[in-house]
Design an enzyme around this catalytic site. Structure first.
Site, mmCIF file in Angstrom:
data_model
loop_
_atom_site.group_PDB
_atom_site.id
_atom_site.type_symbol
_atom_site.label_atom_id
_atom_site.label_comp_id
_atom_site.label_asym_id
_atom_site.label_seq_id
_atom_site.Cartn_x
_atom_site.Cartn_y
_atom_site.Cartn_z
ATOM 1 N N ASP A 109 0.836 -1.181 0.000
ATOM 2 C CA ASP A 109 0.000 0.000 0.000
ATOM 3 C C ASP A 109 0.876 1.237 0.000
ATOM 4 O OD1 ASP A 109 -2.131 1.634 0.032
ATOM 5 O OD2 ASP A 109 -2.538 1.400 2.184
ATOM 6 N N VAL A 159 -8.265 0.751 -3.842
ATOM 7 C CA VAL A 159 -8.548 2.111 -4.316
ATOM 8 C C VAL A 159 -7.242 2.892 -4.299
ATOM 9 C CG1 VAL A 159 -9.683 4.277 -3.692
ATOM 10 C CG2 VAL A 159 -10.937 2.126 -3.542
ATOM 11 N N ASN A 175 -10.266 5.130 -8.582
ATOM 12 C CA ASN A 175 -8.941 5.578 -9.034
ATOM 13 C C ASN A 175 -8.596 6.987 -8.540
ATOM 14 O OD1 ASN A 175 -10.634 7.073 -10.601
ATOM 15 N ND2 ASN A 175 -10.136 6.040 -12.527
ATOM 16 N N ASN A 194 -9.464 9.862 -9.086
ATOM 17 C CA ASN A 194 -9.334 11.015 -9.979
ATOM 18 C C ASN A 194 -10.468 12.024 -9.785
ATOM 19 O OD1 ASN A 194 -11.488 9.875 -11.278
ATOM 20 N ND2 ASN A 194 -10.456 9.577 -13.252
ATOM 21 N N ILE A 207 -13.616 11.637 -10.209
ATOM 22 C CA ILE A 207 -14.752 11.485 -11.130
ATOM 23 C C ILE A 207 -15.474 10.188 -10.780
ATOM 24 C CG2 ILE A 207 -15.416 11.232 -13.559
ATOM 25 C CD1 ILE A 207 -12.735 12.648 -14.247
ATOM 26 N N SER A 247 18.361 13.220 -7.101
ATOM 27 C CA SER A 247 18.000 14.366 -6.271
ATOM 28 C C SER A 247 17.534 15.545 -7.116
ATOM 29 C CB SER A 247 19.181 14.774 -5.395
ATOM 30 O OG SER A 247 20.328 14.965 -6.190
#
Ligand SMILES: *[C@@H]1O[C@H](CO)[C@@H](O)[C@H](O)[C@H]1NC(C)=O
Ligand SMILES: *[C@@H]1O[C@H](CO)[C@@H](O)[C@H](O)[C@H]1NC(C)=O
Ligand SMILES: *[C@@H]1O[C@H](CO)[C@@H](O)[C@H](O)[C@H]1NC(C)=O
Ligand SMILES: *[C@@H]1O[C@H](CO)[C@@H](O)[C@H](O)[C@H]1NC(C)=O
Length: 540
Positions: A153, A178, A194, A196, A198, A228
């Site tokens: 995760d 998710v 996802n 986003n 929506i 970096s």
């Protein structure tokens, strides 16, 4: 950590000395002023007062006797000249012979009540009240901080410690299925799988919004495999510029320490905040999102200080993409310096060879081919040409040297080399032959990447090569009325700064549009409607 104790001491003593000068105050008052500016977070303020408590009276005595920071730090034994090693100093040497200056300084503190104070960085850090801050600082300056999110995760609701400053914010931390970048489940009719922003169903026609607005829009994310420079390593000059120092100067310090002094949220590849500079161009991520709002939050910044072709395998596992469940990705491979940059006194033998590069990069590509969803793209950046650094900086003043015009970048580079912590001995050096050798190797390695890109084929992604042309950025900046040195991080005199990173992102975008527009996907005709229905889609 001997270098940290010496460089850190010289830095702090210089700041105290300059604060006293700027405010026409005693060294004592300057120290208290410095501590008063520091935030409470991470015990920075408390630590500062404790440091004064331990070292303050000696520093005051020495500064009152006009002893400079180099001599102070050698007297207090934070800096040491080992037998047979050169003497490391940032400022010009005192007029009196060094031995004499040191002897005199030791005499000044001969009656110090504090003869037993800690003599090395590790001694200092073993004091109970300093342990925590030392840990933060250590992990910030060490180049090998392990990734803290190596488990499955990888998305987070926290900004730092490699949280959402580094990759898109998770929108449901309870559900591991998710996360940003996945293909929507059931067109996200019930939840935003996802992230986003929506989801749900249009009440007018019963069609899920995700289907209506995103189907066939070829969503994709951006993943930076970088060093970096990619992570936007940045030490704020406000932290050491006495002339303008105030409470405000240190507001950003605690967060910066927790991000290993990287500022990915402002980076060129995956930055999502508006620039803090006068540059208006957005990061590559922000452009992809503008092109297709379905790409919202789909970015990962897999960058690490000190990363190179040779050590990427140690952290590439933290790239998170499920071949079956996720959208394709644009992976930008940007190891722009560390294959030729190292801190060794003779850096050439430690540089990556074309053969070593070929072998590791091929492994990286195999790994990517087995992890990236079909239809992805991989873009190689060539290496930078760092002769730029010396050419534009060597006779300019470092932030520590601006007040009294006494520290140039040439001096800084030589001090870092002496402490054996110069991050790029090859380019940050007065030795022209060495700088040329370093550029030559960098060009060879870029050639190798270019060759790989033209020869190798992979089933799940197309491979592109792009030169890392600082020169074009410099020209663009000059067209806008800027100076070349303004593109380099002022404190370290090494990394490209935020302006440079954003100009690079702009250049990347233009070149890709020309070289392979399919990499970027289509412009989504529903962008405006998405914005109307979902607003800002829930931040990053
Ligand atoms: C600095 O402070 C000293 C003593 O407080 C004073 O004599 C001197 O005039 C001050 N100098 C300036 C430039 O303010
Ligand atoms: C991404 O990581 C790079 C380092 O690899 C950093 O310079 C950049 O600021 C980061 N950008 C974002 C937006 O996270
Ligand atoms: C990947 O996608 C391309 C079309 O984009 C297709 O031609 C190819 O067969 C796919 N490869 C695999 C392994 O599914
Ligand atoms: C400059 O660098 C070259 C290549 O590393 C080295 O051979 C030479 O000795 C160096 N010159 C000086 C003066 O250090």
């Amino acid at each position: 950590m001997a270098f940290a104790s010496c460089a850190g001491c010289v830095l702090v003593v210089s700041v105290i000395e300059q604060l006293a000068q700027v405010h026409n105050s005693t060294a004592q008052a300057a120290m208290e002023r410095l501590c008063s500016y520091l935030p409470e977070k991470l015990s920075l303020k408390t630590t500062c007062y404790l440091v004064i408590h331990i070292f303050g009276s000696d520093i005051i005595k020495l500064l009152n006797a006009d002893v400079n920071a180099d001599v102070v730090c050698h007297t207090l034994a934070f800096c040491k000249q080992k037998t047979g090693q050169p003497l490391c100093h940032l400022y010009a040497l005192p007029k009196a012979p060094w031995k004499y200056a040191l002897k005199k300084a030791r005499h000044i503190i001969r009656n110090s009540q504090n003869l037993k104070y800690p003599r090395s960085y590790s001694d200092v850090c073993s004091l109970p009240f300093l342990t925590k801050i030392c840990q933060e600082i250590k992990s910030a300056i060490k180049n090998s901080v392990p990734f803290k999110d190596a488990d499955a995760d990888k998305y987070s609701v926290f900004p730092t410690l490699r949280g959402y400053h580094w990759r898109g914010r998770d929108c449901n931390d309870q559900d591991k299925m998710v996360y940003p970048g996945r293909r929507p489940v059931n067109w996200d009719a019930h939840q935003d799988s996802n992230c986003n922003g929506i989801w749900g169903v249009d009440p007018k026609d019963g069609i899920p919004y995700e289907k209506k607005f995103c189907e066939g829009s070829q969503p994709r994310g951006v993943i930076l495999l970088g060093d970096s420079a990619g992570a936007h390593f940045h030490i704020a000059p406000e932290w050491m510029t006495a002339a303008q120092m105030s409470l405000r100067s240190f507001l950003s310090l605690p967060t910066a320490l927790s991000d290993e002094l990287n500022w990915p949220h402002l980076s060129g590849a995956t930055g999502f905040l508006d620039s803090t500079t006068r540059i208006k161009e957005g990061s590559i991520y922000l452009r992809l999102r503008k092109r297709n709002r379905c790409n919202h939050r789909d970015y990962q910044n897999i960058s690490k200080n000190g990363a190179s072709s040779q050590n990427l395998e140690k952290f590439i596992e933290s790239l998170s993409r499920n071949q079956l469940l996720d959208q394709p990705a644009i992976v930008i491979y940007a190891m722009v310096g560390n294959d030729v940059c190292n801190e060794h006194t003779d850096p050439v033998p430690k540089m990556t060879t074309p053969e070593q590069l070929y072998s590791k990069v091929t492994q990286t590509l195999k790994h990517l081919n087995s992890h990236l969803p079909n239809g992805s793209h991989v873009v190689f950046y060539g290496l930078a040409d760092g002769t730029f650094l010396w050419d534009h900086l060597h006779d300019r003043y470092h932030p520590l040297g601006q007040l009294n015009k006494d520290v140039t970048y040439a001096q800084l580079y030589s001090f870092l080399s002496c402490l054996q912590v110069n991050p790029c001995q090859g380019w940050m050096s007065a030795n022209e032959t060495l700088r040329a050798l370093t550029s030559e190797r960098a060009a060879q390695l870029s050639g190798t990447l270019k060759k790989i890109a033209s020869l190798e084929k992979f089933t799940n992604f197309n491979l592109f090569y792009m030169d890392f042309t600082l020169q074009e950025i410099v020209e663009e900046w000059q067209r806008r009325g800027g100076q070349p040195w303004e593109l380099i991080e002022p404190v370290d005199g090494f990394h490209p700064n935020e302006v440079a990173l954003l100009l690079l992102a702009d250049q990347f975008w233009k070149k890709i549009q020309h070289q392979g527009p399919e990499v970027l996907g289509k412009e989504n005709p529903f962008n405006l409607q998405i914005e109307q229905v979902f607003g800002d889609q829930g931040g990053h």
